[in-house]
Structure formats: structure tokens, C-alpha cells
Design a protein around this motif. Structure first.
Motif, PDB file in Angstrom:
ATOM      1  N   GLY A   1      25.246  41.299  67.541  1.00 34.15           N
ATOM      2  CA  GLY A   1      25.855  39.975  67.460  1.00 34.15           C
ATOM      3  C   GLY A   1      27.205  39.938  66.774  1.00 34.15           C
ATOM      4  O   GLY A   1      27.741  38.861  66.534  1.00 34.15           O
ATOM      5  N   ASN A   2      27.783  41.122  66.472  1.00 32.05           N
ATOM      6  CA  ASN A   2      29.097  41.173  65.839  1.00 32.05           C
ATOM      7  C   ASN A   2      30.203  40.956  66.873  1.00 32.05           C
ATOM      8  O   ASN A   2      30.110  41.426  68.006  1.00 32.05           O
ATOM      9  CB  ASN A   2      29.308  42.521  65.151  1.00 32.05           C
ATOM     10  CG  ASN A   2      28.284  42.766  64.068  1.00 32.05           C
ATOM     11  OD1 ASN A   2      28.049  41.908  63.218  1.00 32.05           O
ATOM     12  ND2 ASN A   2      27.646  43.921  64.106  1.00 32.05           N
ATOM     13  N   VAL A   3      31.270  40.269  66.472  1.00 32.66           N
ATOM     14  CA  VAL A   3      32.392  39.974  67.358  1.00 32.66           C
ATOM     15  C   VAL A   3      33.066  41.272  67.805  1.00 32.66           C
ATOM     16  O   VAL A   3      33.369  42.142  66.989  1.00 32.66           O
ATOM     17  CB  VAL A   3      33.437  39.083  66.647  1.00 32.66           C
ATOM     18  CG1 VAL A   3      34.644  38.837  67.549  1.00 32.66           C
ATOM     19  CG2 VAL A   3      32.817  37.772  66.201  1.00 32.66           C
ATOM     20  N   ILE A   4      33.312  41.382  69.115  1.00 30.94           N
ATOM     21  CA  ILE A   4      34.117  42.472  69.677  1.00 30.94           C
ATOM     22  C   ILE A   4      35.423  41.849  70.161  1.00 30.94           C
ATOM     23  O   ILE A   4      35.410  40.870  70.897  1.00 30.94           O
ATOM     24  CB  ILE A   4      33.407  43.153  70.866  1.00 30.94           C
ATOM     25  CG1 ILE A   4      32.093  43.783  70.440  1.00 30.94           C
ATOM     26  CG2 ILE A   4      34.323  44.192  71.513  1.00 30.94           C
ATOM     27  CD1 ILE A   4      31.271  44.329  71.594  1.00 30.94           C
ATOM     28  N   GLY A   5      36.545  42.415  69.747  1.00 29.16           N
ATOM     29  CA  GLY A   5      37.847  41.935  70.213  1.00 29.16           C
ATOM     30  C   GLY A   5      38.367  40.741  69.443  1.00 29.16           C
ATOM     31  O   GLY A   5      39.000  39.857  70.010  1.00 29.16           O
ATOM     32  N   ARG A   6      38.145  40.745  68.160  1.00 28.63           N
ATOM     33  CA  ARG A   6      38.599  39.628  67.321  1.00 28.63           C
ATOM     34  C   ARG A   6      40.089  39.360  67.572  1.00 28.63           C
ATOM     35  O   ARG A   6      40.908  40.261  67.488  1.00 28.63           O
ATOM     36  CB  ARG A   6      38.356  39.978  65.852  1.00 28.63           C
ATOM     37  CG  ARG A   6      38.515  38.829  64.902  1.00 28.63           C
ATOM     38  CD  ARG A   6      38.108  39.227  63.489  1.00 28.63           C
ATOM     39  NE  ARG A   6      36.676  39.465  63.370  1.00 28.63           N
ATOM     40  CZ  ARG A   6      35.776  38.513  63.124  1.00 28.63           C
ATOM     41  NH1 ARG A   6      36.174  37.265  62.986  1.00 28.63           N
ATOM     42  NH2 ARG A   6      34.500  38.809  63.010  1.00 28.63           N
ATOM     43  N   GLY A   7      40.407  38.119  67.960  1.00 30.18           N
ATOM     44  CA  GLY A   7      41.797  37.719  68.188  1.00 30.18           C
ATOM     45  C   GLY A   7      42.336  38.062  69.570  1.00 30.18           C
ATOM     46  O   GLY A   7      43.478  37.728  69.889  1.00 30.18           O
ATOM     47  N   ASP A   8      41.560  38.719  70.420  1.00 31.19           N
ATOM     48  CA  ASP A   8      42.021  39.179  71.737  1.00 31.19           C
ATOM     49  C   ASP A   8      41.271  38.428  72.843  1.00 31.19           C
ATOM     50  O   ASP A   8      40.160  38.814  73.220  1.00 31.19           O
ATOM     51  CB  ASP A   8      41.793  40.689  71.850  1.00 31.19           C
ATOM     52  CG  ASP A   8      42.368  41.306  73.112  1.00 31.19           C
ATOM     53  OD1 ASP A   8      42.589  40.574  74.106  1.00 31.19           O
ATOM     54  OD2 ASP A   8      42.576  42.536  73.112  1.00 31.19           O
ATOM     55  N   ILE A   9      41.874  37.364  73.372  1.00 31.50           N
ATOM     56  CA  ILE A   9      41.198  36.541  74.381  1.00 31.50           C
ATOM     57  C   ILE A   9      40.943  37.318  75.659  1.00 31.50           C
ATOM     58  O   ILE A   9      39.919  37.096  76.329  1.00 31.50           O
ATOM     59  CB  ILE A   9      41.959  35.223  74.671  1.00 31.50           C
ATOM     60  CG1 ILE A   9      41.145  34.297  75.596  1.00 31.50           C
ATOM     61  CG2 ILE A   9      43.334  35.507  75.276  1.00 31.50           C
ATOM     62  CD1 ILE A   9      39.773  33.916  75.092  1.00 31.50           C
ATOM     63  N   GLU A  10      41.816  38.235  76.030  1.00 31.23           N
ATOM     64  CA  GLU A  10      41.590  39.003  77.261  1.00 31.23           C
ATOM     65  C   GLU A  10      40.373  39.916  77.120  1.00 31.23           C
ATOM     66  O   GLU A  10      39.509  39.945  78.003  1.00 31.23           O
ATOM     67  CB  GLU A  10      42.835  39.810  77.625  1.00 31.23           C
ATOM     68  CG  GLU A  10      43.984  38.910  78.066  1.00 31.23           C
ATOM     69  CD  GLU A  10      45.305  39.636  78.117  1.00 31.23           C
ATOM     70  OE1 GLU A  10      45.907  39.666  79.204  1.00 31.23           O
ATOM     71  OE2 GLU A  10      45.733  40.169  77.072  1.00 31.23           O
ATOM     72  N   LEU A  11      40.283  40.644  76.037  1.00 30.52           N
ATOM     73  CA  LEU A  11      39.140  41.539  75.819  1.00 30.52           C
ATOM     74  C   LEU A  11      37.850  40.737  75.704  1.00 30.52           C
ATOM     75  O   LEU A  11      36.834  41.090  76.303  1.00 30.52           O
ATOM     76  CB  LEU A  11      39.349  42.396  74.567  1.00 30.52           C
ATOM     77  CG  LEU A  11      38.183  43.320  74.187  1.00 30.52           C
ATOM     78  CD1 LEU A  11      37.875  44.303  75.313  1.00 30.52           C
ATOM     79  CD2 LEU A  11      38.502  44.060  72.893  1.00 30.52           C
ATOM     80  N   GLN A  12      37.877  39.649  74.947  1.00 29.81           N
ATOM     81  CA  GLN A  12      36.671  38.845  74.804  1.00 29.81           C
ATOM     82  C   GLN A  12      36.243  38.237  76.140  1.00 29.81           C
ATOM     83  O   GLN A  12      35.054  38.219  76.466  1.00 29.81           O
ATOM     84  CB  GLN A  12      36.865  37.745  73.752  1.00 29.81           C
ATOM     85  CG  GLN A  12      36.857  38.288  72.341  1.00 29.81           C
ATOM     86  CD  GLN A  12      36.558  37.217  71.309  1.00 29.81           C
ATOM     87  OE1 GLN A  12      35.920  36.199  71.595  1.00 29.81           O
ATOM     88  NE2 GLN A  12      37.005  37.455  70.088  1.00 29.81           N
ATOM     89  N   THR A  13      37.198  37.769  76.934  1.00 33.60           N
ATOM     90  CA  THR A  13      36.848  37.204  78.237  1.00 33.60           C
ATOM     91  C   THR A  13      36.206  38.263  79.118  1.00 33.60           C
ATOM     92  O   THR A  13      35.180  38.017  79.757  1.00 33.60           O
ATOM     93  CB  THR A  13      38.093  36.604  78.928  1.00 33.60           C
ATOM     94  OG1 THR A  13      38.654  35.597  78.077  1.00 33.60           O
ATOM     95  CG2 THR A  13      37.744  35.993  80.279  1.00 33.60           C
ATOM     96  N   ARG A  14      36.768  39.451  79.149  1.00 32.25           N
ATOM     97  CA  ARG A  14      36.211  40.543  79.955  1.00 32.25           C
ATOM     98  C   ARG A  14      34.787  40.874  79.492  1.00 32.25           C
ATOM     99  O   ARG A  14      33.880  41.041  80.302  1.00 32.25           O
ATOM    100  CB  ARG A  14      37.100  41.782  79.873  1.00 32.25           C
ATOM    101  CG  ARG A  14      36.698  42.868  80.870  1.00 32.25           C
ATOM    102  CD  ARG A  14      37.735  43.954  81.020  1.00 32.25           C
ATOM    103  NE  ARG A  14      39.116  43.502  81.111  1.00 32.25           N
ATOM    104  CZ  ARG A  14      39.684  42.932  82.169  1.00 32.25           C
ATOM    105  NH1 ARG A  14      38.971  42.722  83.247  1.00 32.25           N
ATOM    106  NH2 ARG A  14      40.946  42.577  82.150  1.00 32.25           N
ATOM    107  N   ASN A  15      34.570  40.949  78.182  1.00 31.35           N
ATOM    108  CA  ASN A  15      33.235  41.245  77.659  1.00 31.35           C
ATOM    109  C   ASN A  15      32.232  40.156  78.026  1.00 31.35           C
ATOM    110  O   ASN A  15      31.089  40.444  78.388  1.00 31.35           O
ATOM    111  CB  ASN A  15      33.272  41.428  76.142  1.00 31.35           C
ATOM    112  CG  ASN A  15      33.927  42.720  75.730  1.00 31.35           C
ATOM    113  OD1 ASN A  15      34.049  43.651  76.516  1.00 31.35           O
ATOM    114  ND2 ASN A  15      34.372  42.790  74.489  1.00 31.35           N
TER     115      ASN A  15
END
Length: 155
Positions: free
Chosen positions: A52-66
């Protein structure tokens, strides 16, 4: 009881919990998704690791892909693909103002469009003040009808 009632079979329900998906850090009964008959309901997906830890903190592209990869895994476990998705809800956090909001939205949307077929599902995008924990920028859920992707009417 009518003839229709007698002929109707109960819908089979299947809990969808793909391997590698994050799970709650406290015991809860929540599921990543459910398949009910030909419908697949994908619960809100975040850019999180298995704990449940955040991956890609501050990176909307990486978070959207995930997030969209997590949705893909749940869809696949339910026998569906993105072509079967009929409803997509997206919730996103953006503290930016002015032109930065537009840039944030465009980055998020470019990634989303990599997954969405033409024509795409109906969609709702909601800008929110926050998600489950600080650092999450996007959460999305979906509804799919298994096998409907090949039978699209273009009316």
C-alpha cells in the motif's frame, strides 16, 4: 413465481484478487474486483506496492500507468479487456494552478489514452482534494461487460 423466474439462474459471483496487487495494511473485507455474471467491477486502484506504499510520488504519468496496469490485471482475472470497459471513473489530485493544471491533465490523459480503445467507455474525471494517503495523485475504477468489446455498435 413466473416462468421467467424459474428459468433464471443465479448469477455466479467471483472475487478478483490478482497476485501482486496491494492489500490493505489492516484486515478489511474489500476486494480488488468482482465478476458477477458477465460484469466485472474493478474497485478503486492506486499506484501502490503490495503493502500500500505510494509508487511514483509526485509523478502523475508513472502513477497513471501503475493505476491502469492494476486495472488491467483485475480485468484480465475477470476475463475482460479494456475493450470491454463501459464505465471509467478517475479521481485525481492536482494542487497546481493556471497552466500547470492543464499540463498535469494532459500528462495524465496521454497515459490513459494508451489503454482506452476507440470508441472509449463513458467516463467521469473528478478533481479531488485528496485520496487515501498523501502522495497518491490518481485513483480509478471501472465496469466492464465481458465479451462486449467485439460487438460495438457505432450508432
Amino acid at each position: 413465481m413466473t416462468e421467467l423466474d424459474e428459468a433464471a439462474e443465479p448469477l455466479v459471483r467471483q472475487r478478483l484478487m490478482p497476485a501482486g496487487s496491494w492489500d490493505w495494511h489492516i484486515p478489511t473485507p474489500f476486494s480488488q474486483g468482482w465478476k458477477v455474471g458477465d460484469l466485472v467491477f474493478v474497485g478503486g486502484q492506486l499506484s501502490a506496492d503490495e503493502h500500500g506504499n505510494v509508487i511514483g510520488r509526485g509523478d502523475i504519468e508513472l502513477q497513471t500507468r501503475n493505476v491502469f496496469e492494476a486495472i488491467t490485471r483485475v480485468l484480465e482475472e475477470g476475463g475482460a479487456t479494456w475493450r470491454d470497459v463501459v464505465k471509467l471513473n478517475t479521481y485525481y489530485c492536482c494542487d497546481e494552478i493556471g497552466d500547470a493544471v492543464q499540463e498535469f491533465w494532459e500528462k495524465m490523459t496521454r497515459v490513459r489514452l494508451e489503454y482506452l480503445p476507440t470508441p472509449g467507455p463513458v467516463g467521469t474525471a473528478i478533481r479531488v482534494a485528496g485520496l487515501m494517503y498523501n502522495g497518491f495523485l490518481i485513483e480509478a475504477d471501472a465496469i466492464a461487460v465481458v465479451g462486449s468489446g467485439g460487438a460495438i455498435s457505432r450508432r
